[in-house]
Design an enzyme around this catalytic site. Sequence first.
Site, PDB file in Angstrom:
ATOM      1  N   LYS A  11       0.912  -1.048  -0.287  1.00 22.31           N
ATOM      2  CA  LYS A  11      -0.412  -0.079  -0.041  1.00 22.31           C
ATOM      3  C   LYS A  11       1.061   1.277   0.277  1.00 22.31           C
ATOM      4  O   LYS A  11       1.983   1.043  -0.009  1.00 22.31           O
ATOM      5  CB  LYS A  11      -0.797   0.149   1.269  1.00 22.31           C
ATOM      6  CG  LYS A  11      -2.096  -0.589   1.227  1.00 22.31           C
ATOM      7  CD  LYS A  11      -3.096  -1.104   2.162  1.00 22.31           C
ATOM      8  CE  LYS A  11      -3.920  -2.340   2.510  1.00 22.31           C
ATOM      9  NZ  LYS A  11      -4.420  -2.319   3.777  1.00 22.31           N
ATOM     10  N   TYR A  51     -12.423  -2.309  -3.258  1.00 24.02           N
ATOM     11  CA  TYR A  51     -12.929  -1.743  -2.253  1.00 24.02           C
ATOM     12  C   TYR A  51     -14.600  -2.382  -1.826  1.00 24.02           C
ATOM     13  O   TYR A  51     -14.953  -1.305  -0.513  1.00 24.02           O
ATOM     14  CB  TYR A  51     -11.787  -1.111  -1.663  1.00 24.02           C
ATOM     15  CG  TYR A  51     -10.955  -1.024  -0.867  1.00 24.02           C
ATOM     16  CD1 TYR A  51     -10.950  -2.020  -0.160  1.00 24.02           C
ATOM     17  CD2 TYR A  51     -10.143  -0.654  -0.984  1.00 24.02           C
ATOM     18  CE1 TYR A  51      -9.318  -2.879   0.304  1.00 24.02           C
ATOM     19  CE2 TYR A  51      -8.712  -0.437  -0.565  1.00 24.02           C
ATOM     20  CZ  TYR A  51      -8.370  -1.937   0.611  1.00 24.02           C
ATOM     21  OH  TYR A  51      -6.572  -2.106   0.249  1.00 24.02           O
ATOM     22  N   GLU A 128     -10.424  -9.642  -7.942  1.00 28.35           N
ATOM     23  CA  GLU A 128      -8.872  -8.527  -7.847  1.00 28.35           C
ATOM     24  C   GLU A 128      -7.825  -8.892  -8.465  1.00 28.35           C
ATOM     25  O   GLU A 128      -7.172  -7.756  -9.247  1.00 28.35           O
ATOM     26  CB  GLU A 128      -7.993  -8.675  -6.231  1.00 28.35           C
ATOM     27  CG  GLU A 128      -9.325  -8.004  -4.839  1.00 28.35           C
ATOM     28  CD  GLU A 128      -9.002  -8.088  -3.811  1.00 28.35           C
ATOM     29  OE1 GLU A 128      -9.512  -7.728  -2.645  1.00 28.35           O
ATOM     30  OE2 GLU A 128      -7.792  -9.514  -3.911  1.00 28.35           O
TER      31      GLU A 128
HETATM   32  O1  CDP Z   1      -7.402  -5.609   4.527  1.00 28.22           O
HETATM   33  P1  CDP Z   1      -8.163  -6.910   5.047  1.00 28.22           P
HETATM   34  O2  CDP Z   1      -8.514  -7.662   4.269  1.00 28.22           O
HETATM   35  O3  CDP Z   1      -7.706  -7.197   6.154  1.00 28.22           O
HETATM   36  O4  CDP Z   1      -9.576  -6.014   5.547  1.00 28.22           O
HETATM   37  P2  CDP Z   1     -10.679  -5.461   5.379  1.00 28.22           P
HETATM   38  O5  CDP Z   1     -11.710  -5.894   6.896  1.00 28.22           O
HETATM   39  O6  CDP Z   1     -10.896  -5.796   4.157  1.00 28.22           O
HETATM   40  O7  CDP Z   1     -10.027  -4.173   5.472  1.00 28.22           O
HETATM   41  C1  CDP Z   1      -9.754  -3.707   3.876  1.00 28.22           C
HETATM   42  C2  CDP Z   1      -9.090  -2.007   4.515  1.00 28.22           C
HETATM   43  O8  CDP Z   1     -10.326  -0.968   5.257  1.00 28.22           O
HETATM   44  C3  CDP Z   1      -8.256  -2.157   5.827  1.00 28.22           C
HETATM   45  O9  CDP Z   1      -6.825  -3.298   5.416  1.00 28.22           O
HETATM   46  C4  CDP Z   1      -7.736  -0.872   6.291  1.00 28.22           C
HETATM   47  O10 CDP Z   1      -6.545  -0.310   5.238  1.00 28.22           O
HETATM   48  C5  CDP Z   1      -9.279  -0.488   6.248  1.00 28.22           C
HETATM   49  N1  CDP Z   1      -9.834  -0.203   7.000  1.00 28.22           N
HETATM   50  C6  CDP Z   1      -9.939   1.014   8.001  1.00 28.22           C
HETATM   51  O11 CDP Z   1      -9.293   2.046   7.606  1.00 28.22           O
HETATM   52  N2  CDP Z   1     -10.559   1.089   9.393  1.00 28.22           N
HETATM   53  C7  CDP Z   1     -11.663  -0.255   9.570  1.00 28.22           C
HETATM   54  N3  CDP Z   1     -12.104  -0.143  10.831  1.00 28.22           N
HETATM   55  C8  CDP Z   1     -11.051  -1.151   8.544  1.00 28.22           C
HETATM   56  C9  CDP Z   1     -10.274  -1.684   7.800  1.00 28.22           C
END
Ligand code: CDP
Length: 137
Positions: A11, A51, A128
């Site tokens: 990222k 996303y 993706e």
């Molecule tokens: O990236 P990952 O699949 O582990 O997590 P996700 O639940 O799919 O969330 C995607 C991304 O959103 C995370 O990696 C964070 O960068 C962001 N995020 C955030 O900013 N605040 C949160 N409470 C949860 C996720």
Amino acid sequence: MSTERTFAMIKPDGVRRRLVGEVVSRIEAKGYDIVAMKQMTIPRELAERHYGEHADKPFFANLVDFITGGPVVAMVLEGENAIAGWRTMMGATNPADAAPGTIRGDFATSIDENVAHGSDAPDTAERELGLFFPESG
Ligand code: CDP
Ligand code: MG
């Protein structure tokens, strides 16, 4: 056991902090093949599609701003059980919960800037990879 392809990304915080070499080293040491790799700045529309599952979440706008706010390094990884394996290497989404030795555990402190992305399941990986590497479909 099965050979899988997954989508991995360093990222903007990881690129800005010059962690590309560190993360790529870990991928190579683990033994995954880097089938494709490119540095790019993600267009807003692509970020919103990538996303899309989070479109209703309170952090969505911040997430799209962050992920489009500087270059990322996008990769196609291939190897035995690469989808779950890369998630294990990244560690938990919230770095406060991520184990030492994982990328997020070792390098991140904030849930919104957590250095790496990885597809979370086979259907997600296919979706993706199609978004970021349509040419290697
Ligand atoms: O990236 P990952 O699949 O582990 O997590 P996700 O639940 O799919 O969330 C995607 C991304 O959103 C995370 O990696 C964070 O960068 C962001 N995020 C955030 O900013 N605040 C949160 N409470 C949860 C996720
Ligand atoms: Mg996710």
